[in-house]
Design a protein around this motif. Sequence first.
Motif, PDB file in Angstrom:
ATOM      1  N   LYS A  40       5.174   1.024 -15.277  1.00 29.12           N
ATOM      2  CA  LYS A  40       5.592  -0.352 -14.823  1.00 29.12           C
ATOM      3  C   LYS A  40       5.474  -0.757 -13.273  1.00 29.12           C
ATOM      4  N   VAL A  41       4.293  -0.528 -12.996  1.00 31.25           N
ATOM      5  CA  VAL A  41       3.867  -0.803 -11.453  1.00 31.25           C
ATOM      6  C   VAL A  41       3.631  -2.347 -11.709  1.00 31.25           C
ATOM      7  N   PRO A  42       4.201  -3.052 -10.438  1.00 28.17           N
ATOM      8  CA  PRO A  42       4.323  -4.458 -10.337  1.00 28.17           C
ATOM      9  C   PRO A  42       2.595  -4.991 -10.035  1.00 28.17           C
ATOM     10  N   ASP A  43       2.308  -6.141 -10.522  1.00 30.06           N
ATOM     11  CA  ASP A  43       1.004  -6.709 -10.423  1.00 30.06           C
ATOM     12  C   ASP A  43       0.434  -6.487  -8.850  1.00 30.06           C
ATOM     13  N   PRO A  77      -3.635  -2.891  -8.383  1.00 25.98           N
ATOM     14  CA  PRO A  77      -5.146  -2.524  -7.935  1.00 25.98           C
ATOM     15  C   PRO A  77      -5.026  -1.572  -6.677  1.00 25.98           C
ATOM     16  N   LEU A  78      -3.963  -1.683  -5.921  1.00 28.64           N
ATOM     17  CA  LEU A  78      -4.137  -0.887  -4.905  1.00 28.64           C
ATOM     18  C   LEU A  78      -3.869   0.613  -5.451  1.00 28.64           C
ATOM     19  N   VAL A  93      12.433   3.404 -10.615  1.00 26.06           N
ATOM     20  CA  VAL A  93      12.465   2.858  -9.158  1.00 26.06           C
ATOM     21  C   VAL A  93      11.553   1.649  -9.178  1.00 26.06           C
ATOM     22  N   ASN A  94      10.324   1.594  -9.694  1.00 24.87           N
ATOM     23  CA  ASN A  94       9.321   0.566  -9.713  1.00 24.87           C
ATOM     24  C   ASN A  94       9.755  -0.833 -10.199  1.00 24.87           C
ATOM     25  N   SER A  95      10.674  -0.755 -11.224  1.00 22.14           N
ATOM     26  CA  SER A  95      11.011  -1.865 -11.915  1.00 22.14           C
ATOM     27  C   SER A  95      12.087  -2.827 -10.856  1.00 22.14           C
ATOM     28  N   PHE A  96      12.393  -2.072  -9.911  1.00 19.00           N
ATOM     29  CA  PHE A  96      13.354  -2.557  -8.740  1.00 19.00           C
ATOM     30  C   PHE A  96      12.406  -3.456  -7.894  1.00 19.00           C
ATOM     31  N   ALA A 114       0.640  -1.210   0.188  1.00 21.36           N
ATOM     32  CA  ALA A 114       0.048   0.006   0.041  1.00 21.36           C
ATOM     33  C   ALA A 114       0.847   1.175   0.030  1.00 21.36           C
ATOM     34  N   LEU A 115       2.030   1.368   0.915  1.00 18.15           N
ATOM     35  CA  LEU A 115       2.923   2.427   0.666  1.00 18.15           C
ATOM     36  C   LEU A 115       3.423   2.665  -0.515  1.00 18.15           C
ATOM     37  N   ALA A 116       3.972   1.484  -1.289  1.00 18.14           N
ATOM     38  CA  ALA A 116       4.505   1.567  -2.537  1.00 18.14           C
ATOM     39  C   ALA A 116       3.472   2.095  -3.633  1.00 18.14           C
TER      40      ALA A 116
END
Length: 444
Positions: free
Chosen positions: A122-125, A129-130, A261-264, A47-49
């Motif tokens: 590039k938001v991780p799966d 949704p959050l 950053v999101n890709s990490f 959620a923080l991400a």
Amino acid sequence: MNYDLTQGNIMKNLLKFAFPIMVGNMLQQLYNVVDTLIVGRYLGENALAAVGSSYTLMVFVTSVILGLCMGSSAFFSMQFGGRNYDRLEKGLFIAFLSIGAIAVALNVLVYAGMDGILIFLKVPDEVAPLMEEYLVWIFAGIMATFLYNFVANLLRAVGNSMVPLCFLGASAVLNIVLDLLFIRGFHWGVGGAAAATVLSQYAAGIGILFYYYAKYPQLRVKKENRCWDGGILKELAGLSSLTCLQQSIMNFGILLVQGLVNSFGPVVMAAFAAAVKIDSFAYAPVQDFGNAFSTYVAQNYGAGKEERIRRGMKDAVLGAFVFCLLITIIVVGFAEPLMGLFIDRQSVETVAVGVGYLRIEGAFYFGIGLLFLFYGYYRAIHKPGISVVLTVVSLGTRVLLAYVLSAVPSIGVKGIWMSVPIGWILADLTGACYYVMYRRKQAQ
């Protein structure tokens, strides 16, 4: 209280004018920090991400509005300093309708393009949704951002920095209360955090609009000044479009970095979300000092007081240096406990990533402090194009080096953090060189 910055002790009046703006933005940053802290503590790292990535996106979107409002504010300050009240009223009318229409268009575009935004970032799966839930709510606050910032910049342009502070303070308190109510009480998750922010923004925006109308009858636009003036529109466009471009380039660069950053993965995303809030809170006062300095320069520029502007620059640089030195000591020295406010100490890897960010950025805060002064100065003297150049230098360097350095296995994510101060320093050198050349030209 209204300040005429064209007379009196420079540093004393500048600090008196700047202080409410600093406190106001710190309050705004504080409720962003509290928002992040509550989400991180009660809803978890994913959620923080999501909230952290959404915040970066929202800053980019609203940077268009903020840039236009700041550019218009420079026009308002010049007319106020030169006592050209009819031109001030016409500018108010034109700016309000134009920026309001742009805000509406932006609101439509971001809702229409939400799916594409998530792919671009590039938001991780596990986070997507959050983040989508948060964005559905937070985008509803774009018009509130426009209302508050337009009126706040107008009041600051005529020397009143206290009233925007009061409304922002009330909004900050309301946001914290609603955060706790919606997240802890109603269990609405990230949507509750966004709803709390949006409701607080509307309270501030509508409230300050009513205050301006009730308390500043002399700034109400008279019927004969509710018209389109080609010359004023062109002047406003020249100031506002370039300031808007500068803000947009700056935040688009940050958005590109956010995608990297999101890709990490979620751990780095969460660490970045928390560290950026600490970082932004730390240097927020010097950013607002730069905005206050812009009003000071614009008023004196309108009044034709070049020597007073030159002396003001020297005082402003000294003041920024002292402040940045203090916050560098605090952030670098207390990086780990500061990260511990947002992230459970058991999440050792996340805390370590955030500490690395803060110690690299914090060591070079004067770089961004000086850059904010240059932004304000060039915006105020009708040279916003130079601010755009400085932003391109700073952000272009940051984005390029972030991608290059982070691809080196021995450097990794630290390369993203290292690219930021390098960009600040190069932009400062560019701004200083142009300043010297400009002053020499003025002296001839």
